[in-house]
Design a protein around this motif. Structure first.
Motif, short mmCIF file in Angstrom:
data_model
loop_
_atom_site.label_atom_id
_atom_site.label_comp_id
_atom_site.label_asym_id
_atom_site.label_seq_id
_atom_site.Cartn_x
_atom_site.Cartn_y
_atom_site.Cartn_z
N SER A 162 0.83 -1.21 0.00
CA SER A 162 0.00 0.00 0.00
C SER A 162 0.86 1.25 0.00
CB SER A 162 -0.91 -0.01 1.23
OG SER A 162 -1.73 -1.15 1.25
N ALA A 163 1.93 1.23 0.79
CA ALA A 163 2.79 2.40 0.91
C ALA A 163 3.39 2.78 -0.43
CB ALA A 163 3.90 2.13 1.93
N MET A 164 3.93 1.81 -1.16
CA MET A 164 4.63 2.13 -2.40
C MET A 164 3.66 2.54 -3.51
SD MET A 164 7.72 2.55 -3.29
CE MET A 164 8.69 1.58 -2.10
N ILE A 165 2.52 1.87 -3.59
CA ILE A 165 1.54 2.24 -4.62
C ILE A 165 1.06 3.67 -4.42
CG2 ILE A 165 -0.83 1.80 -5.38
CD1 ILE A 165 -0.24 -1.18 -5.14
N LEU A 166 0.83 4.04 -3.18
CA LEU A 166 0.36 5.40 -2.89
C LEU A 166 1.48 6.41 -3.06
CD1 LEU A 166 -1.86 4.54 0.17
CD2 LEU A 166 -2.68 5.36 -2.05
N PHE A 167 2.67 6.08 -2.58
CA PHE A 167 3.80 7.01 -2.64
C PHE A 167 4.18 7.34 -4.08
CE2 PHE A 167 8.55 7.72 -2.14
CZ PHE A 167 8.42 8.98 -1.58
N LEU A 168 4.11 6.34 -4.94
CA LEU A 168 4.52 6.54 -6.34
C LEU A 168 3.32 6.73 -7.27
CD1 LEU A 168 7.49 4.01 -6.63
CD2 LEU A 168 7.56 6.46 -6.17
N PHE A 209 1.01 -1.59 -15.43
CA PHE A 209 0.70 -1.44 -14.01
C PHE A 209 -0.67 -0.81 -13.76
CE2 PHE A 209 5.44 -1.61 -13.16
CZ PHE A 209 5.38 -2.77 -12.40
N THR A 210 -1.41 -0.49 -14.81
CA THR A 210 -2.76 0.05 -14.57
C THR A 210 -3.60 -0.99 -13.82
OG1 THR A 210 -3.42 -0.73 -16.78
CG2 THR A 210 -2.80 1.59 -16.58
N GLY A 211 -4.37 -0.52 -12.87
CA GLY A 211 -5.22 -1.42 -12.09
C GLY A 211 -4.61 -1.86 -10.78
N TRP A 212 -3.31 -1.62 -10.58
CA TRP A 212 -2.70 -1.93 -9.28
C TRP A 212 -3.09 -0.81 -8.32
CZ3 TRP A 212 2.70 -4.52 -8.76
CH2 TRP A 212 2.71 -5.74 -9.48
N GLN A 213 -3.94 -1.13 -7.37
CA GLN A 213 -4.45 -0.10 -6.47
C GLN A 213 -4.47 -0.60 -5.03
OE1 GLN A 213 -8.30 1.26 -8.23
NE2 GLN A 213 -7.13 3.09 -8.76
N VAL A 214 -4.91 0.28 -4.16
CA VAL A 214 -5.01 -0.01 -2.73
C VAL A 214 -6.43 0.24 -2.27
CG1 VAL A 214 -4.26 0.67 -0.42
CG2 VAL A 214 -2.61 0.61 -2.30
N LYS A 215 -6.99 -0.68 -1.53
CA LYS A 215 -8.26 -0.43 -0.85
C LYS A 215 -7.94 0.06 0.55
CE LYS A 215 -11.66 -3.43 -3.09
NZ LYS A 215 -12.60 -4.57 -2.91
N THR A 216 -8.53 1.16 0.92
CA THR A 216 -8.23 1.76 2.21
C THR A 216 -8.38 0.75 3.35
OG1 THR A 216 -8.99 3.90 1.42
CG2 THR A 216 -8.84 3.62 3.80
N GLY A 217 -7.27 0.54 4.05
CA GLY A 217 -7.29 -0.35 5.20
C GLY A 217 -7.28 -1.82 4.86
N ALA A 218 -7.28 -2.18 3.55
CA ALA A 218 -7.36 -3.59 3.17
C ALA A 218 -6.22 -4.03 2.26
CB ALA A 218 -8.70 -3.87 2.49
N GLY A 219 -5.38 -3.12 1.83
CA GLY A 219 -4.21 -3.50 1.05
C GLY A 219 -4.43 -3.58 -0.45
N PHE A 220 -3.55 -4.30 -1.12
CA PHE A 220 -3.50 -4.36 -2.58
C PHE A 220 -4.75 -5.01 -3.17
CE2 PHE A 220 -2.58 -6.83 -6.40
CZ PHE A 220 -2.06 -5.86 -7.24
N PHE A 221 -5.21 -4.46 -4.28
CA PHE A 221 -6.19 -5.18 -5.09
C PHE A 221 -6.01 -4.79 -6.56
CE2 PHE A 221 -8.41 -1.23 -5.19
CZ PHE A 221 -9.41 -1.31 -6.15
N PHE A 222 -6.37 -5.72 -7.44
CA PHE A 222 -6.24 -5.49 -8.87
C PHE A 222 -7.60 -5.05 -9.42
CE2 PHE A 222 -6.24 -7.35 -13.30
CZ PHE A 222 -5.39 -6.38 -13.83
#
Length: 490
Positions: A162-168, A209-222
């Motif tokens: 989650s950290a890296m997806i959001l940071f970048l 990498f399109t579609g690599w996202q984060v659900k708040t409080g739940a981590g990675f999801f495609f």
């Protein structure tokens, strides 16, 4: 010149760990190969996760609306006076402080020194700052768990954190509006290095990498809805690639093994790269399918690692410097939070890298201000004096965290910070095992000073205080040796 096992093992501890501890002293004459195997074995055990997050952060994030993303950035919380946003930021800041303290505790007291040292390397390699304790805790756990494992797994898990997806900014990467930041940094900073890919590769990997996202409080999801399913041509291959495919293609490139070997060589061996050593290391790293543990064993068992030209020439990073003092001295630190002040003053604040490239390292660690502080810190430990300096406020780096950076204890009038430490000097003297002052001095010099041609004057350190007993003498010369420029090197 053939080096003794003692010198080799001390050099190994300074690079594969954080320096000699008093528990290491009786074992320094062991066969170097055996000593190395023991260090590696001690770092293979399952880690104890560092869990500091207050339930308030996780529970609040999970209760948010889907559009209230949890990266704590100003973009995500545009109205920072909102009670919910400010409360999460404040608590996250406190939790991250505790995470930093707990991790430093592992560096000081854990037997798995190699794992913690290479985790520190990966912490800078995969530089990230999101001011979200849940996400920072997750990323550190990924790094520590995989620090000596399979680089392929480490890279993929970090990239999906989650950290890296959001940071970048990959949260904003969709087929209609591609965002190239994530894919560019994966290639430039994590794997291939600048100049080893084209601008078209950047555009195509962003699509993967399109579609690599984060659900708040739940981590990675495609998120399939926003993923680009068209063919991409990337690093010479064409296909309907997704993010995992893109990483696998990157790892097919021998340049990835070269780039990682170079980064590890600079961190663990010497800033000046030996081309033949890199060729050998990268060949083996690639053939061993990116096994990090085998790569580190190759480095530390090589004859060139113990060349005198590689000993005592590396400037200790602030974290290695602070951790090294604590490992060597049988010390009880009453206010471990003061370490965060020291990290900030010395230029390596854990979980707060200066930018996406991490800390520059080496000569960047030392300037006139930081060197003077380094030379003063040992006396602060001995004398319980006050540190009358305050860390600079830099909100570009702090990401709004200055709200909670009021740590102590500190004197009310000066606002300075104290290092409240007690050291068992008799325990240190017993570990040294010497009975007269001359022998104690020589033993302490050999343990604390790694530079081969130091200019420390024994007569000056010895002094003329004839009324000192052996414990008082040990205390004084230890602090004086730690207060030398030579002690800044390993």
């Amino acid at each position: 010149m053939s080096l003794s096992n003692r010198i080799k093992n001390q050099h190994l501890l300074s690079r594969a760990g954080f320096g000699v501890s008093i528990d290491d002293i009786p074992h320094l004459d062991k066969n170097n190969n055996k000593f190395l195997k023991e260090i590696i074995k001690a770092s293979q055990d399952t880690i104890q996760p560092l869990e500091v997050q207050d339930p308030f952060v996780e529970n609040t994030l999970k209760s948010m609306n889907p559009d209230e993303r949890g990266d704590m950035s100003k973009e995500m919380f545009s109205e920072m006076n909102k009670p919910k946003g400010k409360a999460i930021r404040m608590q996250s800041g406190k939790d991250i402080q505790q995470l930093s303290i707990d991790w430093m505790h592992e560096m000081v007291y854990s037997k798995a020194i190699l794992r913690e040292k290479i985790a520190l390397f990966w912490h800078g390699h995969f530089a990230c700052n999101v001011n979200n304790s849940m996400y920072e805790e997750e990323l550190l756990s990924i790094i520590r768990n995989n620090a000596l494992g399979d680089f392929r797994i480490l890279l993929k898990e970090v990239s999906k954190s989650s950290a890296m997806i959001l940071f970048l900014n990959n949260q904003q990467n969709s087929k209609k509006h591609p965002n190239e930041n994530f894919g560019r940094e994966v290639m430039e900073l994590f794997t291939l290095g600048r100049g080893n890919y084209t601008e078209n590769d950047v555009k195509e990997i962003a699509r993967a990498f399109t579609g690599w996202q984060v659900k708040t409080g739940a981590g990675f999801f495609f998120n399939e809805k926003i993923h680009d399913t068209g063919n991409k041509t990337f690093l010479g291959e064409t296909g309907n690639f997704n993010g995992d495919d893109a990483i696998d293609i990157i790892l097919k490139q021998k340049q990835t093994a070269v780039f990682i070997s170079q980064r590890l060589y600079r961190f663990f061996v010497n800033e000046n790269i030996d081309a033949s050593a890199i060729q050998w290391l990268s060949d083996r790293f690639y053939k061993n399918d990116y096994n990090i543990s085998l790569l580190m064993e190759d480095i530390f068992s090589s004859d060139w690692f113990y060349n005198e030209s590689n000993i005592g020439i590396q400037i200790k990073s602030p974290v290695v410097y602070i951790g090294g003092i604590r490992r060597f001295l049988p010390m009880t630190l009453q206010n471990e939070e003061v370490q965060i002040v020291l990290e900030r003053l010395l230029g390596q604040w854990l979980f707060n890298p200066p930018n996406v490239a991490g800390w520059a390292g080496e000569k960047a660690w030392i300037d006139s201000s930081s060197l003077m502080l380094r030379l003063k810190i040992p006396s602060l430990i001995k004398n319980d004096e006050t540190l009358d300096l305050k860390p600079k406020t830099d909100d570009d780096v702090q990401m709004g965290q200055k709200e909670y950076l009021q740590i102590g204890p500190k004197k009310k009038k000066s606002g300075g910070y104290q290092i409240l430490a007690s050291v068992d000097w008799s325990k240190l003297l017993k570990a040294i095992g010497e009975k007269d002052k001359t022998a104690v001095l020589q033993k302490m010099k050999s343990l604390l000073i790694q530079t081969p041609d130091n200019k420390i004057d024994d007569a000056v350190i010895m002094g003329d205080k004839t009324d000192e007993d052996l414990i008082q003498f040990t205390r004084r010369i230890t602090i004086e040796l730690m207060s030398t420029p030579e002690y800044q090197l390993c």
